[in-house]
Enzyme design. Sequence first.
Site, PDB file in Angstrom:
ATOM      1  N   CYS A   1      -7.841   6.191   3.383  1.00 16.30           N
ATOM      2  CA  CYS A   1      -6.668   5.447   2.911  1.00 16.30           C
ATOM      3  C   CYS A   1      -5.484   5.672   3.847  1.00 16.30           C
ATOM      4  O   CYS A   1      -4.759   4.736   4.188  1.00 16.30           O
ATOM      5  CB  CYS A   1      -6.320   5.868   1.487  1.00 16.30           C
ATOM      6  SG  CYS A   1      -4.901   4.998   0.800  1.00 16.30           S
TER       7      CYS A   1
ATOM      8  N   MET B   1       6.232   4.603  -2.215  1.00 18.34           N
ATOM      9  CA  MET B   1       6.532   5.341  -3.445  1.00 18.34           C
ATOM     10  C   MET B   1       5.425   5.138  -4.472  1.00 18.34           C
ATOM     11  O   MET B   1       5.235   4.045  -4.984  1.00 18.34           O
ATOM     12  CB  MET B   1       7.894   4.893  -3.999  1.00 18.34           C
ATOM     13  CG  MET B   1       9.033   5.152  -3.012  1.00 18.34           C
ATOM     14  SD  MET B   1      10.638   4.608  -3.619  1.00 18.34           S
ATOM     15  CE  MET B   1      11.003   5.887  -4.813  1.00 18.34           C
ATOM     16  N   SER B   2       4.724   6.227  -4.772  1.00 16.59           N
ATOM     17  CA  SER B   2       3.568   6.146  -5.676  1.00 16.59           C
ATOM     18  C   SER B   2       3.978   6.152  -7.136  1.00 16.59           C
ATOM     19  O   SER B   2       3.203   5.778  -8.001  1.00 16.59           O
ATOM     20  CB  SER B   2       2.651   7.337  -5.428  1.00 16.59           C
ATOM     21  OG  SER B   2       3.339   8.528  -5.795  1.00 16.59           O
TER      22      SER B   2
ATOM     23  N   ASP C   1       6.786  13.601  -5.426  1.00 16.08           N
ATOM     24  CA  ASP C   1       6.901  13.878  -3.992  1.00 16.08           C
ATOM     25  C   ASP C   1       7.485  12.693  -3.219  1.00 16.08           C
ATOM     26  O   ASP C   1       8.425  12.841  -2.445  1.00 16.08           O
ATOM     27  CB  ASP C   1       5.526  14.252  -3.419  1.00 16.08           C
ATOM     28  CG  ASP C   1       4.995  15.542  -4.028  1.00 16.08           C
ATOM     29  OD1 ASP C   1       5.815  16.420  -4.342  1.00 16.08           O
ATOM     30  OD2 ASP C   1       3.764  15.654  -4.185  1.00 16.08           O
ATOM     31  N   SER C   2       6.911  11.516  -3.445  1.00 15.11           N
ATOM     32  CA  SER C   2       7.396  10.364  -2.680  1.00 15.11           C
ATOM     33  C   SER C   2       8.824  10.002  -3.071  1.00 15.11           C
ATOM     34  O   SER C   2       9.593   9.494  -2.250  1.00 15.11           O
ATOM     35  CB  SER C   2       6.459   9.171  -2.845  1.00 15.11           C
ATOM     36  OG  SER C   2       6.257   8.865  -4.198  1.00 15.11           O
TER      37      SER C   2
ATOM     38  N   CYS D   1      -8.323   8.363  -6.795  1.00 14.10           N
ATOM     39  CA  CYS D   1      -7.486   7.512  -7.650  1.00 14.10           C
ATOM     40  C   CYS D   1      -8.256   6.348  -8.243  1.00 14.10           C
ATOM     41  O   CYS D   1      -7.933   5.885  -9.324  1.00 14.10           O
ATOM     42  CB  CYS D   1      -6.252   7.026  -6.900  1.00 14.10           C
ATOM     43  SG  CYS D   1      -6.574   5.790  -5.633  1.00 14.10           S
TER      44      CYS D   1
END
Lengths: 358, 386
Positions: A101, A7-8, A12-13, A197
Amino acid sequence: MKLIAAMSGGVDSAVAAARAVEAGHEVIGVHLALSSNPQKYRSGARGCCTIEDSHDARRAADVIGIPFYIWDMAEEFHDGVVENFLSEYADGRTPNPCLRCNEKIKFAAVLDRAKGLGFDGVITGHYAQMQETPLGRVMHRAVDPGKDQSYVLAVLNTEQLAGAHFPLGDTVKDQVRVEAKRRGLYVANKPDSHDICFVPSGDNAGWLRDRLGSDVGPIVDEAGKKLGEHKGAYTYTIGQRRGLGITIPAAGGEPRYVLKIEPKTNTVVVGSHEALAVTKIVGDRPIWCGPTPTANTQLRGFAQVRAHGSPLACTYVQNGSEIKVDLDEPLFGLAAGQGLVIYDGDRVVGSATVAHTE
Amino acid sequence: MAIYLDHAATAPINDAAIAALNTQMRKLGNASSVHNPGRAVRKDVEDARHKLSELVNANPSEIIFTGSGTEANNLAIKGFFWQHPDRNVIVTSAFEHHAILDPVEWLVEHEGAEQVLVPITKAGIIDLDFLENIIATRGKEIAVISIMHSNNELGSIQPIAEVVKIAGDIPVHTDAVQSFGKVEFDFQKLGVTAATISAHKVGGPLGIAALILRRGLDLTPILHGGGQEREIRSGTLNAPAIVAFAAASEFTISNREDNFARVRELRDYFIAGLKKAVPDVSINSAIDPALPGIVNATFPGTESDALLLLLDSEGISASAGSACSAGVPRPSHVLVALGLSESDADASLRISIGTTNTKAEIDQVLNIMPSVVERARNAFVVSELK
């Protein structure tokens, strides 16, 4: 299944995790701390690596009603992604850190740890679709062409693919936002993240110059004739036309483009638009995202070389260590280091790293 | 099954506190108002202050209520530092709580303070020789000495009376947040200049704590306003929390010796069982003199965040080290100060047993422990291979 939801802190996540819970899975939320000093990679609310994002992720997990933890992957991220990004540029290539990543962190370090702890796989909010076939699991483009992320996931091998779950591939982004709102997830209106990021300013060239140097060097034409000077070769990208600062016009007056960056001699080579044309691509380090295509056999498919690039009709051959692509129509401007992804229609066949082009 | 083994983080609120809160929250009035309802609330606050002062053997006027233990610690560190402009050295132990270490570091960065850290011996006790030496050589530069009464991760009780003796005229503050209510804490007998206690560690509510500060002393405030607490701390007095703080403390301390014996017995039972369940475990926490319920253990070849996740999924709450503001786990600075390597510190858990725990609960934890450690090791091996 027992699943870890990465979960960022983004919408979306969060929705992906909520859907997995609703589907009856036992889900635990995990936020990846990718910087040892979260302030260092700070980027406001754009989706990565900030205190606010980790709090947003925690809040989403609480609303969904799942346990939530923070995993420190800063060292893995720095060694596997940031260092690689720098060394690729230093070698004159143009890497895609998101591919890296996914390959080294999200579906390697995180997936391995999840399995060690007794979980079956990892859920993310990526937009791609999985399909179970008699030949095993395969990945297809997402329903939403604007959000399709199959390109950055094409680095997953079949084993990684087996542990990966993308619950959002069948939905368009606008509907995901509506669903987030319906589920009471306050991140529903959080803006999408776009840039790299760990380059919070979005100034990729400046970030590279700070780390790799900004020595002045020559800008030359294909014959080696000096046309001007650049302020750090890393500032330039293949195909770039503007901002070259060349005062000597070309013989025919046509515009010039960056053709090549040679870090060893700190030289930027420029030339005509035609000189950017690429019809043959050789990619190394092939990864098959499903069944391995028959070796040494010409196959028809589509090549894609950028996250949101167009699929280009092609013929390709793989020999175990390389993928050779013949494009039907030329492509203008392609740098070594970029990800080459092969599609069969909407199905991801596999990927390779662009080694050289003709 | 939910087994709470994190009493050092916060303890369950007791019935005495809930009853006090319930009554006091219905009473209207600001304790600083001159009218009848204000005076009535003021009386309740002062009764509570009086009760609390008796429990710690201090004068009522020596109790300064604050919003948290962190605030009380900040007030002590910054207050003494600013009160002595001619002295810029602050001496603390290397394993203080962040609520002490961080204000000191802030003063170093912004106000020209110098921090001196007293090392920790293998027994988890401050190095008194080091302290004696630093006082002998630089005593005139020291604004305040702050040494915790007992360590929150190791349970080891510190020789505060000795510190006071060595310190001479230098103000000594002690963070007694973990000790208060669990072992003897006597403000006058210890002879410290100031001490911090907090309600939620003794069965009281969150958001209320106190700095006990010797009479007649002034501290530079960090909050300015109505000057409600001796002109040293401002803010409308939180009467319900203050009254509940006193009630909770009274209840807890009235049972202190029984609690101590019971919790200590559970702790010893747990340690003995843990050594059988996980033979290569090593115990970092102190046995005696120590807080009764603290067990700190290293599980070689694991990472604490994996252990915590697995225990949590079995309904067992424990803790490890601390986390940064973004929640990233960090190896405990306490264990590093004790001499553990970063990887051993990272493989350690703190289990803090409290009065509500039972032997049956400890048995359940001991049963689950081998499989938890095994799974944490699997996860660790895998992540190390990459």
